[in-house]
Design a protein around this motif. Structure first.
Motif, PDB file in Angstrom:
ATOM      1  N   UNK A 182       0.821  -1.196   0.060  1.00 15.53           N
ATOM      2  CA  UNK A 182      -0.020   0.149   0.130  1.00 15.53           C
ATOM      3  C   UNK A 182       0.989   1.134   0.004  1.00 15.53           C
ATOM      4  N   UNK A 183       0.353   2.299  -0.684  1.00 11.45           N
ATOM      5  CA  UNK A 183       1.290   3.585  -0.662  1.00 11.45           C
ATOM      6  C   UNK A 183       1.554   4.017   0.654  1.00 11.45           C
ATOM      7  N   UNK A 184       2.505   4.556   1.107  1.00 15.32           N
ATOM      8  CA  UNK A 184       2.808   5.082   2.374  1.00 15.32           C
ATOM      9  C   UNK A 184       1.674   6.113   3.218  1.00 15.32           C
ATOM     10  N   UNK A 185       1.167   6.839   2.222  1.00 18.43           N
ATOM     11  CA  UNK A 185       0.219   7.739   3.069  1.00 18.43           C
ATOM     12  C   UNK A 185      -0.968   6.861   3.352  1.00 18.43           C
ATOM     13  N   UNK A 186      -1.417   5.724   2.909  1.00 16.21           N
ATOM     14  CA  UNK A 186      -2.604   4.897   3.335  1.00 16.21           C
ATOM     15  C   UNK A 186      -2.116   4.191   4.459  1.00 16.21           C
ATOM     16  N   UNK A 187      -0.862   3.964   4.680  1.00 15.50           N
ATOM     17  CA  UNK A 187      -0.429   3.300   6.019  1.00 15.50           C
ATOM     18  C   UNK A 187      -0.567   4.174   7.068  1.00 15.50           C
ATOM     19  N   UNK A 188      -0.197   5.607   6.725  1.00 17.20           N
ATOM     20  CA  UNK A 188      -0.184   6.719   7.947  1.00 17.20           C
ATOM     21  C   UNK A 188      -1.568   7.049   8.269  1.00 17.20           C
ATOM     22  N   UNK A 189      -2.626   7.036   7.099  1.00 16.75           N
ATOM     23  CA  UNK A 189      -3.970   7.399   7.403  1.00 16.75           C
ATOM     24  C   UNK A 189      -4.551   6.187   8.396  1.00 16.75           C
ATOM     25  N   UNK A 190      -4.204   4.987   8.147  1.00 15.84           N
ATOM     26  CA  UNK A 190      -5.024   3.812   8.617  1.00 15.84           C
ATOM     27  C   UNK A 190      -4.425   4.102  10.132  1.00 15.84           C
ATOM     28  N   UNK A 191      -2.993   4.336  10.415  1.00 22.93           N
ATOM     29  CA  UNK A 191      -2.425   4.444  11.878  1.00 22.93           C
ATOM     30  C   UNK A 191      -3.231   5.617  12.482  1.00 22.93           C
ATOM     31  N   UNK A 192      -3.575   6.666  11.992  1.00 25.44           N
ATOM     32  CA  UNK A 192      -4.096   7.870  12.366  1.00 25.44           C
ATOM     33  C   UNK A 192      -5.302   7.419  12.788  1.00 25.44           C
ATOM     34  N   UNK A 193      -6.167   6.736  11.959  1.00 24.77           N
ATOM     35  CA  UNK A 193      -7.483   6.301  12.087  1.00 24.77           C
ATOM     36  C   UNK A 193      -7.663   5.516  13.401  1.00 24.77           C
ATOM     37  N   UNK A 194      -6.601   4.589  13.518  1.00 26.72           N
ATOM     38  CA  UNK A 194      -6.727   3.653  14.633  1.00 26.72           C
ATOM     39  C   UNK A 194      -6.282   4.469  16.041  1.00 26.72           C
TER      40      UNK A 194
END
Length: 151
Positions: free
Chosen positions: A3-15
């Motif tokens: 997954x693109x890096x921004x998707x990983x960061x967005x998921x972490x932020x959401x968690x």
């Protein structure tokens, strides 16, 4: 495919944000549950106020905004008696507190002055005693303060 890096960061932020929203909802639920246990409810209008639920947005007589924060409590004409609790001051997004035509007594908690988003406060036809708290002067958005008798 990664997954693109921004998707990983967005998921972490959401968690990280979802638990924070649950804490807020639980705090509001705890505040309302404190009110429930301090009131006598002969008609069982507060029966849905279950403190084990994730948030109070599914409770009858409670309205929430899109962020699952309590914005309205409608308990007018519900035959309730007992006293109000200072924990109501924790409902930071509350806009409407409707408690008219009950038999609620005691003093009005000064913590209601913390409800800086309050637009309407209806305490009419209850049995409050003592002075109106000076802290209600902090309610700059208040547009409707329905008259009530203080003995």
């Amino acid at each position: 495919m990664a997954a693109p890096r921004w998707v990983v960061w967005a998921l972490l932020l959401l968690r990280m944000l979802v638990p924070a929203a649950r804490v807020l909802a639980n705090m509001e639920g705890d505040a309302l549950h404190s009110l429930k246990i301090n009131l006598i409810d002969p008609n069982n209008v507060l029966q849905s106020w279950d403190p084990t639920l994730v948030n109070p947005c599914t409770w009858f007589h409670v309205t929430c905004n899109n962020d699952n924060s309590v914005i309205r409590v409608d308990l007018g004409n519900a035959a309730l008696s007992g006293t109000l609790v200072p924990q109501l001051g924790q409902l930071k997004n509350l806009q409407y507190l409707e408690l008219y035509s009950n038999n609620i007594s005691g003093t009005i908690p000064s913590e209601l002055g913390n409800l800086t988003n309050l637009v309407s406060l209806d305490l009419y036809l209850n049995n409050f005693t003592g002075p109106i708290p000076d802290s209600l002067g902090n309610l700059l958005k208040l547009r409707f303060l329905y008259a009530f008798s203080i003995y």
